[in-house]
Write an enzyme that holds these catalytic residues in place. Structure first.
Site, PDB file in Angstrom:
ATOM      1  CG  HIS A  20      -2.030   0.824   1.315  1.00  0.00           C
ATOM      2  ND1 HIS A  20      -2.440   1.518   0.161  1.00  0.00           N
ATOM      3  CD2 HIS A  20      -3.125   1.286   2.268  1.00  0.00           C
ATOM      4  CE1 HIS A  20      -3.342   2.377   0.504  1.00  0.00           C
ATOM      5  NE2 HIS A  20      -3.734   2.136   1.834  1.00  0.00           N
ATOM      6  CG  HIS A  34      -4.509   1.076  -8.026  1.00  0.00           C
ATOM      7  ND1 HIS A  34      -5.921   1.038  -7.745  1.00  0.00           N
ATOM      8  CD2 HIS A  34      -4.119   1.762  -7.131  1.00  0.00           C
ATOM      9  CE1 HIS A  34      -6.094   1.774  -6.849  1.00  0.00           C
ATOM     10  NE2 HIS A  34      -5.151   2.315  -6.291  1.00  0.00           N
ATOM     11  CG  ASP A  57       2.924   4.582  -3.872  1.00  0.00           C
ATOM     12  OD1 ASP A  57       3.017   5.366  -3.289  1.00  0.00           O
ATOM     13  OD2 ASP A  57       2.261   3.329  -3.696  1.00  0.00           O
TER      14      ASP A  57
HETATM   15  N1  ACO Z   1       4.316  -6.733 -10.353  1.00  0.00           N
HETATM   16  C1  ACO Z   1       4.586  -7.716 -11.235  1.00  0.00           C
HETATM   17  N2  ACO Z   1       3.363  -8.561 -11.165  1.00  0.00           N
HETATM   18  C2  ACO Z   1       2.313  -7.977 -10.646  1.00  0.00           C
HETATM   19  C3  ACO Z   1       2.337  -6.630 -10.119  1.00  0.00           C
HETATM   20  C4  ACO Z   1       3.520  -5.927  -9.998  1.00  0.00           C
HETATM   21  N3  ACO Z   1       3.687  -4.913  -9.371  1.00  0.00           N
HETATM   22  N4  ACO Z   1       1.008  -6.434  -9.518  1.00  0.00           N
HETATM   23  C5  ACO Z   1       0.261  -7.278 -10.097  1.00  0.00           C
HETATM   24  N5  ACO Z   1       0.915  -8.498 -10.559  1.00  0.00           N
HETATM   25  C6  ACO Z   1       0.466  -9.707 -11.377  1.00  0.00           C
HETATM   26  C7  ACO Z   1      -0.012 -10.592 -10.199  1.00  0.00           C
HETATM   27  O1  ACO Z   1       1.132 -11.266 -10.009  1.00  0.00           O
HETATM   28  C8  ACO Z   1      -1.043 -11.293 -10.951  1.00  0.00           C
HETATM   29  O2  ACO Z   1      -0.590 -12.102 -11.880  1.00  0.00           O
HETATM   30  P1  ACO Z   1      -1.181 -13.469 -12.064  1.00  0.00           P
HETATM   31  O3  ACO Z   1      -2.556 -13.198 -12.727  1.00  0.00           O
HETATM   32  O4  ACO Z   1      -0.300 -14.360 -13.157  1.00  0.00           O
HETATM   33  O5  ACO Z   1      -1.355 -14.416 -10.712  1.00  0.00           O
HETATM   34  C9  ACO Z   1      -1.694 -10.056 -11.608  1.00  0.00           C
HETATM   35  O6  ACO Z   1      -0.747  -9.029 -12.047  1.00  0.00           O
HETATM   36  C10 ACO Z   1      -2.926  -9.572 -10.912  1.00  0.00           C
HETATM   37  O7  ACO Z   1      -2.367  -9.192  -9.421  1.00  0.00           O
HETATM   38  P2  ACO Z   1      -3.313  -9.162  -8.207  1.00  0.00           P
HETATM   39  O8  ACO Z   1      -2.177  -9.209  -7.092  1.00  0.00           O
HETATM   40  O9  ACO Z   1      -4.420  -9.964  -8.185  1.00  0.00           O
HETATM   41  O10 ACO Z   1      -3.616  -7.692  -8.222  1.00  0.00           O
HETATM   42  P3  ACO Z   1      -4.331  -7.029  -6.710  1.00  0.00           P
HETATM   43  O11 ACO Z   1      -5.406  -6.049  -7.141  1.00  0.00           O
HETATM   44  O12 ACO Z   1      -4.601  -7.990  -5.613  1.00  0.00           O
HETATM   45  O13 ACO Z   1      -3.293  -5.990  -6.337  1.00  0.00           O
HETATM   46  C11 ACO Z   1      -1.422  -4.560  -5.906  1.00  0.00           C
HETATM   47  C12 ACO Z   1      -2.802  -4.759  -6.169  1.00  0.00           C
HETATM   48  C13 ACO Z   1      -1.369  -4.961  -4.548  1.00  0.00           C
HETATM   49  C14 ACO Z   1      -1.504  -3.061  -5.942  1.00  0.00           C
HETATM   50  C15 ACO Z   1      -0.404  -5.212  -6.595  1.00  0.00           C
HETATM   51  O14 ACO Z   1      -0.408  -4.597  -8.065  1.00  0.00           O
HETATM   52  C16 ACO Z   1       0.924  -4.748  -6.158  1.00  0.00           C
HETATM   53  O15 ACO Z   1       1.303  -5.859  -5.344  1.00  0.00           O
HETATM   54  N6  ACO Z   1       1.699  -3.956  -6.799  1.00  0.00           N
HETATM   55  C17 ACO Z   1       2.821  -3.488  -6.218  1.00  0.00           C
HETATM   56  C18 ACO Z   1       2.749  -2.688  -4.922  1.00  0.00           C
HETATM   57  C19 ACO Z   1       2.419  -1.421  -5.133  1.00  0.00           C
HETATM   58  O16 ACO Z   1       3.005  -0.570  -6.059  1.00  0.00           O
HETATM   59  N7  ACO Z   1       1.697  -0.935  -4.400  1.00  0.00           N
HETATM   60  C20 ACO Z   1       0.926   0.638  -4.220  1.00  0.00           C
HETATM   61  C21 ACO Z   1      -0.433   0.320  -4.678  1.00  0.00           C
HETATM   62  S1  ACO Z   1      -1.088   2.057  -4.914  1.00  0.00           S
HETATM   63  C22 ACO Z   1      -1.393   2.564  -3.275  1.00  0.00           C
HETATM   64  O17 ACO Z   1      -1.492   1.640  -2.389  1.00  0.00           O
HETATM   65  C23 ACO Z   1      -1.546   3.861  -2.929  1.00  0.00           C
END
Ligand code: ACO
Length: 433
Positions: free
Chosen positions: A265, A304, A360
């Protein structure tokens, strides 16, 4: 559109049920009538992480993740970032309308009057270890505010609620700055009522021995824009969940700060900086991207839960970055970030999963150029988000649908069994972490 209903056939019983559709949702409680027998509890929905569940009705922010649109009380975020001060947007979020000139002056003055914190809070901060993470200090001191303002527990009184809102919005920069100075062993600087919200914060952070600290106007405006750019997320949900028990707003905000501290987050912008540092040079990017695609790493600052398009805030932040670098000189990490974005956005892995830079991705680079250390980044997110948390909290407290948040679970543990005396127990493999 007529006939806003959903008809469901339960194939276990061949019974048909019709439930109303309201604004594209059905009420989960309407499913409870779907039973296989009178003693059956009734159907529930299973939605870990609220992937497809609306937990409330809100008029604070509108977000269309596919189109990349973010509105505050109906106003596009881009227009607010261009024309407003942070406190003007805070007023809008908290009250539903932009202030007129008199209202804005009164609001600015009200906030200025409440920026001081009780001297005892400094003693708590002094008790923290010299390298304590500022988010830990912020969380603890915000929670501690509830012990100073015992009236805050009267959460059903709108006037009391408003008073705490002013207190918290006003004191957040002071607490954040004190947490920062504690780490450096510097004396705490009192708030200066002559300064605007961001300049006062910068003064409390960076004033040394000069008689008057003068913040660079481009940097203070950049900070203001970054403060304006925010939206229901994990920390807002934490604020609502804790607040739904009628906990006071300081305790609820401390929970929101705890949620924000996580690297998935608000902690992500700190992680982005660490990631860019580790990558080090453009030629290492392809190797890093391979690791991400193999699932060994995450590309921090990408992806996201809701935005499946370019995060509109990231676009604004990218522009602010250029303005800041005119003053500070270019942060070499920007070039790595731009190249990383270019490669990621043309790669099938990211395209298929609709992974775009989020807020971010660039904010940390700007903050670093402005002189913030990476452990401060999440704090910089926490200060403005407080306004959003409080706006949502106020809205929740007025909501006739408000009940204590208590999600159901699907029990998958042991069925009832008899107690085994200690001497008769045989060691079993532990499955609980
Ligand atoms: N890098 C690589 N792969 C990713 C990323 C990433 N940053 N984010 C998602 N994916 C992939 C997942 O592995 C998944 O792949 P799969 O379908 O092969 O299993 C697919 O994309 C879907 O991702 P989920 O994790 O199901 O998406 P979710 O909505 O649960 O997660 C989140 C959202 C937590 C923001 C995620 O994208 C992440 O961890 N990003 C990196 C951390 C980040 O930048 N957070 C800031 C968010 S903005 C904020 O809080 C203000």
């Amino acid at each position: 559109m007529d006939n806003q209903t959903l008809t469901i056939t339960d194939n276990r019983t061949n019974q048909t049920y019709t439930v109303p559709i309201y604004r594209g949702t059905i009420r989960a409680m309407d499913l409870r009538q779907i039973k296989t027998s009178p003693s059956d509890f009734g159907l529930m929905t299973y939605d870990p992480a609220f992937m497809n569940t609306a937990s409330c009705q809100s008029s604070v922010t509108f977000l269309d993740g596919d189109a990349g649109i973010l509105l505050y009380r109906g106003y596009p975020i881009e227009q607010l970032a261009e024309h407003c001060t942070f406190l003007e947007v805070a007023y809008l979020l908290l009250n539903g309308e932009l202030p007129d000139a008199d209202q804005l002056t009164a609001w600015n003055n009200e906030i200025k009057r409440h920026t001081m914190i009780h001297e005892n809070v400094k003693k708590f901060i002094d008790g923290f270890h010299h390298d304590a993470h500022p988010m830990g200090i912020l969380m603890s001191t915000v929670a501690a505010l509830s012990t100073f303002y015992s009236d805050a527990r009267n959460v059903c009184d709108p006037n009391v609620r408003r008073k705490q809102v002013v207190r918290l919005v006003a004191k957040m920069p002071t607490l954040a700055a004190y947490a920062y100075r504690h780490r450096l062993g510097l004396p705490y600087i009192y708030p200066d009522p002559e300064l605007c919200y961001t300049k006062n914060y910068m003064n409390m952070l960076w004033k040394r021995t000069e008689p008057k600290y003068v913040a660079n106007p481009v940097l203070s405006r950049a900070l203001e824009v970054l403060f304006i750019l925010h939206e229901q997320n994990c920390s807002t949900s934490a604020m609502r969940a804790v607040g739904s028990s009628n906990a006071d707003p300081f305790a609820s905000a401390a929970a929101a700060i705890a949620a924000l501290s996580g690297p998935l987050h608000g902690g992500a912008n700190e992680e982005v900086l660490l990631m860019l540092k580790e990558i080090g040079a453009k030629e290492n990017i392809p190797g890093f991207i391979e690791q991400v695609k193999n699932g060994k790493r995450k590309l921090m600052g990408f992806g996201h839960r809701v935005y499946k398009n370019y995060d509109p805030r990231a676009r604004i932040i990218k522009r602010v970055a250029e303005e800041v670098f005119e003053v500070t000189g270019r942060n070499p990490k920007l070039d790595i970030a731009l190249e990383l974005e270019k490669i990621a956005l043309s790669d099938e892995y990211f395209i298929k999963r609709k992974l775009y830079p989020n807020v971010d991705f660039y904010s940390g680079i700007i903050y670093q150029a402005m002189g913030f250390t990476p452990d401060q980044f999440t704090v910089l997110f926490g200060i403005p988000r407080t306004v959003g948390w409080l706006a949502q909290w106020q809205e929740m407290m007025r909501d006739s649908d408000l009940k204590i948040a208590r999600p159901r679970q699907i029990y998958i543990g042991e069925s009832r069994r008899e107690f085994v005396p200690l001497t008769l127990r045989r060691q079993r493999e532990m499955v609980h972490g």
